[in-house]
Structures are given as C-alpha cells and as structure tokens.
Motif scaffolding. Structure first.
Motif, PDB file in Angstrom:
ATOM      1  N   UNK A 150       0.841  -1.191   0.000  1.00 44.28           N
ATOM      2  CA  UNK A 150       0.000   0.000   0.000  1.00 44.28           C
ATOM      3  C   UNK A 150       0.882   1.249   0.000  1.00 44.28           C
ATOM      4  N   UNK A 151       0.284   2.370  -0.448  1.00 47.21           N
ATOM      5  CA  UNK A 151       1.023   3.635  -0.509  1.00 47.21           C
ATOM      6  C   UNK A 151       0.860   4.381   0.810  1.00 47.21           C
ATOM      7  N   UNK A 152       1.955   5.011   1.241  1.00 53.06           N
ATOM      8  CA  UNK A 152       1.927   5.849   2.449  1.00 53.06           C
ATOM      9  C   UNK A 152       2.182   7.280   2.017  1.00 53.06           C
ATOM     10  N   UNK A 153       1.204   8.165   2.304  1.00 55.70           N
ATOM     11  CA  UNK A 153       1.257   9.552   1.832  1.00 55.70           C
ATOM     12  C   UNK A 153       1.484  10.502   2.992  1.00 55.70           C
ATOM     13  N   UNK A 154       2.297  11.544   2.755  1.00 59.78           N
ATOM     14  CA  UNK A 154       2.515  12.562   3.774  1.00 59.78           C
ATOM     15  C   UNK A 154       2.903  13.877   3.111  1.00 59.78           C
ATOM     16  N   UNK A 155       2.272  14.953   3.566  1.00 58.33           N
ATOM     17  CA  UNK A 155       2.674  16.293   3.149  1.00 58.33           C
ATOM     18  C   UNK A 155       2.823  17.163   4.394  1.00 58.33           C
ATOM     19  N   UNK A 156       3.957  17.825   4.558  1.00 57.54           N
ATOM     20  CA  UNK A 156       5.136  17.838   3.664  1.00 57.54           C
ATOM     21  C   UNK A 156       5.828  16.483   3.644  1.00 57.54           C
ATOM     22  N   UNK A 157       6.762  16.296   2.675  1.00 61.41           N
ATOM     23  CA  UNK A 157       7.413  14.981   2.532  1.00 61.41           C
ATOM     24  C   UNK A 157       8.025  14.511   3.852  1.00 61.41           C
ATOM     25  N   UNK A 158       7.720  13.257   4.176  1.00 61.04           N
ATOM     26  CA  UNK A 158       8.245  12.672   5.412  1.00 61.04           C
ATOM     27  C   UNK A 158       9.663  12.160   5.188  1.00 61.04           C
ATOM     28  N   UNK A 159      10.505  12.156   6.221  1.00 57.26           N
ATOM     29  CA  UNK A 159      11.870  11.611   6.078  1.00 57.26           C
ATOM     30  C   UNK A 159      11.872  10.174   5.576  1.00 57.26           C
ATOM     31  N   UNK A 160      10.859   9.379   5.982  1.00 56.27           N
ATOM     32  CA  UNK A 160      10.804   7.985   5.533  1.00 56.27           C
ATOM     33  C   UNK A 160      10.615   7.902   4.015  1.00 56.27           C
ATOM     34  N   UNK A 161       9.788   8.803   3.475  1.00 56.23           N
ATOM     35  CA  UNK A 161       9.550   8.812   2.028  1.00 56.23           C
ATOM     36  C   UNK A 161      10.815   9.200   1.278  1.00 56.23           C
ATOM     37  N   UNK A 162      11.495  10.224   1.743  1.00 57.33           N
ATOM     38  CA  UNK A 162      12.726  10.653   1.090  1.00 57.33           C
ATOM     39  C   UNK A 162      13.789   9.568   1.163  1.00 57.33           C
ATOM     40  N   UNK A 163      13.914   8.900   2.320  1.00 60.88           N
ATOM     41  CA  UNK A 163      14.924   7.852   2.485  1.00 60.88           C
ATOM     42  C   UNK A 163      14.646   6.683   1.549  1.00 60.88           C
ATOM     43  N   UNK A 164      13.370   6.284   1.440  1.00 62.83           N
ATOM     44  CA  UNK A 164      13.026   5.158   0.556  1.00 62.83           C
ATOM     45  C   UNK A 164      13.318   5.502  -0.899  1.00 62.83           C
ATOM     46  N   UNK A 165      13.036   6.739  -1.270  1.00 62.24           N
ATOM     47  CA  UNK A 165      13.275   7.163  -2.653  1.00 62.24           C
ATOM     48  C   UNK A 165      14.766   7.166  -2.968  1.00 62.24           C
ATOM     49  N   UNK A 166      15.579   7.702  -2.070  1.00 63.92           N
ATOM     50  CA  UNK A 166      17.026   7.766  -2.300  1.00 63.92           C
ATOM     51  C   UNK A 166      17.632   6.369  -2.324  1.00 63.92           C
ATOM     52  N   UNK A 167      17.128   5.468  -1.501  1.00 57.89           N
ATOM     53  CA  UNK A 167      17.616   4.086  -1.516  1.00 57.89           C
ATOM     54  C   UNK A 167      17.401   3.458  -2.889  1.00 57.89           C
ATOM     55  N   UNK A 168      16.241   3.704  -3.461  1.00 58.60           N
ATOM     56  CA  UNK A 168      15.949   3.132  -4.780  1.00 58.60           C
ATOM     57  C   UNK A 168      16.816   3.783  -5.847  1.00 58.60           C
ATOM     58  N   UNK A 169      17.107   5.090  -5.721  1.00 63.60           N
ATOM     59  CA  UNK A 169      17.998   5.754  -6.663  1.00 63.60           C
ATOM     60  C   UNK A 169      19.412   5.187  -6.578  1.00 63.60           C
ATOM     61  N   UNK A 170      19.874   4.851  -5.376  1.00 58.29           N
ATOM     62  CA  UNK A 170      21.200   4.256  -5.232  1.00 58.29           C
ATOM     63  C   UNK A 170      21.276   2.922  -5.966  1.00 58.29           C
ATOM     64  N   UNK A 171      20.212   2.122  -5.886  1.00 52.47           N
ATOM     65  CA  UNK A 171      20.195   0.856  -6.634  1.00 52.47           C
ATOM     66  C   UNK A 171      20.307   1.136  -8.130  1.00 52.47           C
TER      67      UNK A 171
END
Length: 679
Positions: free
Chosen positions: A594-615
C-alpha cells in the motif's frame, strides 16, 4: 481522320460525393482530436469538439448555431404584422376619396341622391372590415373607386391563397374571373383528394390525375400525396402561427376582412376545409405556436407566412445542429435549408464537416473498441507520434542551431533493408532501388501518354531524355545503432500536473519518445511508467487515452522500483532513466504494497526514494531529471539526488519538454559506454 459529332454536357455531380474531388486533408482534424484525447477526452468527445469548433478555414457547428440564432433574431426585430390590414385601409381610403370626388363633379346627379351617398360615406364604421362589408353592395358612381375597392377583395383573396400556396399572390395579380374560378375548382379537387386519403381510399393514380390537372399551382412538384401534404401542412401551420402572433384585435379584423376575399364565400369555405384537413392529417406540425415581432417593416399575410416558415426552418436547423453537436451524424443536417437561411458558404462548411466526420470514422486512425466507443488505433497513435516527434526535433534543432542528425541513426550498421525516404531522414540512399523506382514510374507514365495520343500521331523521341528522379522514388538504407538501450520514462501523473497545465505536454513527450525509439532505435526497449499515489507500467495506447487523475501523492519511490525491475530484466542493455516531475516525493510504497502519503514529505519517504535511486546508480543507469515548475524545495531535492547519482537536471518550459527529453535521450545514447565509436 473522322471526327465525332457527339455533344457532351457537363454539370454538378449529384449522386453522392464527387468521385473526382480530392480527398479531405484530415491532418488538422486528427491533430485536434489527438490533442483532446491526450487532454482526457474520449476520441468520440474529441471528434465532436472538433466538429463544434471547426477548423482554420471551416465554420464549426457552434458558430453555425450562433448564425442561426442571429438570423432568427433579425427576422423578429425587423418585421411587424398587420401589413395586410394597413394596405386594405389605404385602398379603402383611396376608393372613398375617389367616390367623393366623383360625387362633387357630377352636376347631373340629383341633390338628394348626392346627399344620401355622401352621408353613407361619412357614416362608414371605423373598422376597415365593417366598412368593406357595408360597401360590398354600394352602387359606385366612380369607376376608378369601384376598381380600387375591388383591389381590396382581390388583395385579400391573393393573400389568403399565398398563405397556403407560395407564389400564388403574384401569379393571381390582375386575375380574371376565370382564373379565380379555376383556383376555387383546384381547392375543391384538392380537398376531395385529401379526404379520400384520410379515409384510405386514394391511389397514386388519383394523385397523378390531380397533378396533371393542377400541377402548375405546386412549383415544389411533389412526387406523391405524402410530399404534397407535408408541403401544404408546413405552410398552413405557419399561416396559423402568424394569426396566433397577431393581437386579438388584428386577428378579428383580418378574419372579418377575409370573408370578402375575391367576393367569393365559396373560396373561404374551401380554404377553411383545407386547413381543417391538413391539421387532421399532420397534427404533429406546430399549429398553436406564435412569435413576438418587434420591428417596423410590415408583413402581409402571405409574406408573414413565409417568414413564419423561415422561423420554423431555423428552429429545425438549430435542433439538427444541436443533435449533431452531441451524438447524431452530421449527414442529418438539411444542407438545402441551411443554404436558404445562411447562404451557400454555410452549407459548404457543414457539408465539409460531414465529410470529415465520415472520413475520420472510416479512416485507419480511429477504431471502435469492444464497448462500441471510438479509440485511437495503433495507426493513429503512430501518426500522432510522428507529428509530435517532428515538432520536438524542430524545437531541438532551433535550440541547437542545426539539424540534429543523431535522429537518423546513420552511424549504426546497415540492416540490408531499405524503405521510402521520409522528411528528416539522413541515412544514405539506396541508389539501385531509387533508380529502379524512377525507371518503373517513368515507363508507366510513358505508357499512359502513348495510350492518350491519337492513333495517327507520330511516336515521340525519348532518346537522350534520361531518368528523372522524384522525391517519391527515393529509398534509403536502414541502419540500426550498434548498442541497445533499456529506456525507462517515468512521468508524474499527480494532481499538480493537471492543475498546472503540464498534463498534455507530458503525454506529448512520452508519445514523441516512443515514436523515436520505435522508428529510429528499434533495438532499444522503452518502458513508460506513470506515478501518482502509486506507480504502474502502461503501454503508450493507455497513456494516450489516460484521463487526468485527481489524486494526491507523488510516489517516485514506487516508479523507481518498477524501473529497476525493468533494467534488471534487460541485463545486456544500457539503462537510461528519464524522470519527469513537478513535485517532491510525497508517497512511498510500504512492505505490504500500500502507498503511504505525507505532506510535507516525510523523512521515511525521502529515504526510501534515495535508496531506490542508489540501486539505480549501481546498475549504471544514465539518469536525467526534468524539473517542471519553480518550487525551491523541489529544485533543492532534484539537484541533490542528481549529484548523488551523477545525473543531469533539465528545467524546461512545459512547451519545450518534448525537445528536452528527446535531446537528453540522444545525448545518453551517444555517450553510451556500450557504443564505442558511435557518433
């Protein structure tokens, strides 16, 4: 040599569309429909929208409807009713004045008789109808006055007939008693025929016999009794609506005057019988309506009936145009009526729109799905893609100051196949195929020229003429790039893309890139991935028809995960990542899916996104981020992640997005480490 004396006659082709006319250019219509489809309309809605708006040189249905309403307003504001009453009063005043002049001049007349006649004229009722009725038995002393008075009854008779039979007023001007008797006989025979039809006892032979005897009274030349009834009922109903539009005083005065028509009560009796029969046979006509006339140009009964017919025809046209704007085919529009009311140019525009609609529905660019709705076909999507790619490359060449030959793929190896040259191609010519095409075409044209020459004509001398090559003859050698790339285009479909007007540029960009890969880099594999609150892979056909999504959430994390899976499925290909977005990541995918939404962007969302970019970076992807908008937080985030993965940031105007994405894709392909020596 013998010459033919055969005569030839040329005229308009009447049996359907002219087979020799050039086909309609559907480019403008297709571009407009495609743009609206990508904006969220269905193809059916988009086609209707084009037909309503028209083209650059064609009036659309909406404008035609506006012209219809303007014409209606003009008729009502220009005219007034009661002109027949005014004309009858003027003739009555003229007759009385002529009679008084004769009484004053006749010195031999008995004074008592003169005084009695002057008293009769002095005591005439104020009502024109009552005065005419009272003078019906008056012994006129002035022959001029008698003739003027007879003109009143003649006028009323001709007006009454004109109200039922167009053109009768003029035809019966200066009519004799025999002419009036013939009209009365025609009315009697017509009523007999209609009454037989109402009882179901008539035949075509009865109608033919009637028309042979009285056909001159019907310039419309109906082919059967139903056409005759339709024509008469429309005009009779219009006459009734005109009476309904008068004031009660005008209506009463006119009906009283009409009893004097031609001095023949039988004529009015037959007309009343005709009106009753037509109303019984065609109850669906508007017999009870009325209009509000506000102008100063008076209308007689006959002319007023014609104007009421025009108003009814305008109402029918308005209804037809309204239905055509919704779902009805444009072929239902009465072009002859449109030409009568708005002129030939309006009818030509409506005819052209109908032809465009027919051609669009029959073209290979639209097709009906299993649900019966129109959709862009694969051919339509390819054509749209070619147009968008051409636009993107034109913008790219303008920006770089030169034509970008990277589009041609000419630096790759030849496949051995050839194809017709298209605008923008820079591959080498296939000289053998090109010359062969020219020779075959020239030979075919020579045969046609020879067949068109007279039998005794001397053969032409083609020696030394050579082979003339035309653009249509040219074929080029196909090439393919030496390396292959797996390209993932990630497009933001969150609510802000729609709200800020970036939805259509995004779709146009995706389609242009898809066309480029499909036609110039056939060895590459392109994956389109949309991301809002969730991400998903989707074919270009689905993206093209995708309606704007009103949901919050920019789940770049999920989109990157899908792109990573796509790259791992193509291990021998160069990964190219292209991301189009206008917002920071505000959602990420949870372990449960499921999707987890937060505004403003949550640290967890940013961390997950950057992890995927590193891959993605470890897979060696060439990454480019297209930032839309001027949000400082977005700019800071995009710059940071681009530095992290050694990617590129482009901040184009939405109108220039296609050129930017195509240019960056070509840059990535040129810089591919798998493609050494490719330039």
């Amino acid at each position: 040599m013998a010459t033919s004396n055969r005569d030839y006659r040329y005229g308009r082709y009447e049996d359907g569309p002219d087979p020799l006319s050039p086909p309609f250019d559907l480019s403008e219509a297709l571009d407009a429909v495609a743009d609206d489809v990508m904006s969220g309309y269905s193809p059916e809605q988009a086609l209707r929208e084009y037909l309503r708006n028209g083209g650059s040189s064609r009036t659309g249905l909406d404008e035609l409807s506006g012209l219809i309403q303007q014409r209606r307003r003009d008729l009502l504001s220009r005219h007034s009713l009661g002109h027949t009453l005014e004309e009858a009063k003027q003739l009555l005043d003229e007759a009385v004045l002529q009679e008084r002049g004769q009484l004053a001049r006749d010195i031999e007349m008995d004074d008592t008789d003169r005084a009695f006649r002057e008293m009769q004229l002095q005591e005439l009722p104020a009502s024109t109808a009552a005065a005419v009725s009272e003078l019906a038995q008056y012994d006129w002393q002035s022959q001029d006055a008698r003739r003027t008075f007879e003109r009143i009854r003649d006028l009323l008779g001709r007006e009454q007939l004109e109200a039922r039979f167009a053109g009768m007023k003029q035809a019966l001007e200066n009519a004799t008693d025999e002419d009036r008797a013939a009209v009365t006989e025609m009315l009697r025979d017509l009523n007999v025929l209609l009454e037989k039809h109402a009882r179901g006892e008539d035949s075509q032979a009865n109608f033919d016999e009637f028309m042979a005897k009285h056909g001159d009274a019907f310039p419309e030349q109906p082919r059967d009794i139903d056409e005759l009834i339709d024509t008469l009922a429309k005009r009779s109903a219009a006459a009734q609506r005109m009476l309904n539009s008068m004031t009660p005083e005008q209506r009463e005065e006119l009906m009283a005057l009409s009893a004097q028509a031609f001095g023949s009560p039988e004529l009015m009796a037959e007309l009343s019988r005709l009106d009753a029969g037509l109303q019984s046979l065609r109850p669906g006509e508007d017999w009870s309506g009325s209009e509000q006339f506000e102008g100063g140009q008076g209308l007689g009964l006959g002319d007023g009936t014609g104007v009421l017919q025009d108003l009814a025809e305008l109402d029918r046209l308005s209804e037809q145009l309204s239905e055509a704007s919704e779902r009805a085919p444009l072929s239902t529009i009465d072009l002859e009526a449109l030409a009568r009311q708005l002129g030939q140019d309006a009818a030509i525009s409506a005819r052209d729109l109908a032809e465009i609609e027919r051609a669009m529905r029959k073209s290979s660019y639209l097709r009906r799905g299993t649900d019966g709705d129109l959709r862009l076909s694969p051919a339509g999507i390819r054509r749209l893609g070619r147009s968008l790619l051409r636009d993107a490359t034109n913008r790219l060449s303008t920006r770089t100051g030169q034509h970008d030959s990277r589009l041609a793929g000419a630096a790759g190896e030849q496949t051995g196949a050839s194809r017709p040259w298209q605008f923008g191609d820079a591959e080498p010519w296939d000289v053998g195929r090109t010359i062969t095409n020219a020779i075959l075409r020239d030979a075919g044209e020579g045969s046609r020229r020879a067949s068109e020459q007279p039998p005794d004509a001397a053969p032409g001398d083609n020696s030394g003429r050579g082979v003339r090559i035309r653009v249509d003859d040219v074929e080029i050698r196909e090439t393919e790039a030496r390396s292959r790339a797996a390209v993932a285009l990630l497009v933001d479909t969150s609510y802000s893309m729609t709200a800020e007007g970036r939805w259509l540029p995004m779709k146009r960009t995706a389609l242009a890139l898809h066309q480029l890969v499909e036609t110039r880099f056939r060895g590459d594999d392109l994956q389109l991935i949309s991301f809002g609150r969730l991400a998903r892979q989707l074919p270009v056909e689905e993206l093209t028809a995708m309606a704007p999504v009103h949901e919050q959430g920019t789940n770049l994390h999920h989109a990157l995960a899908l792109a990573s899976r796509f790259f791992r499925a193509h291990p021998g290909m160069q990964p190219v990542l292209l991301v189009v977005t206008d917002g920071e990541p505000t959602a990420h995918l949870m372990p449960g899916g499921e999707a987890w939404f937060s505004w403003p962007p949550a640290p967890e969302t940013l961390a997950a996104t950057i992890t995927e970019l590193d891959r993605m970076s470890r897979l060696g992807a060439d990454s480019t981020f297209f930032r839309l908008g001027d949000d400082p937080a977005l700019a800071q985030f995009i710059d940071a992640v681009a530095r992290r993965v050694r990617g590129t940031v482009v901040a184009p105007d939405p109108s220039d997005l296609g050129a930017a994405v195509v240019g960056e894709f070509l840059r990535a392909r040129r810089a591919s480490p798998f493609d050494e020596g490719w330039s």
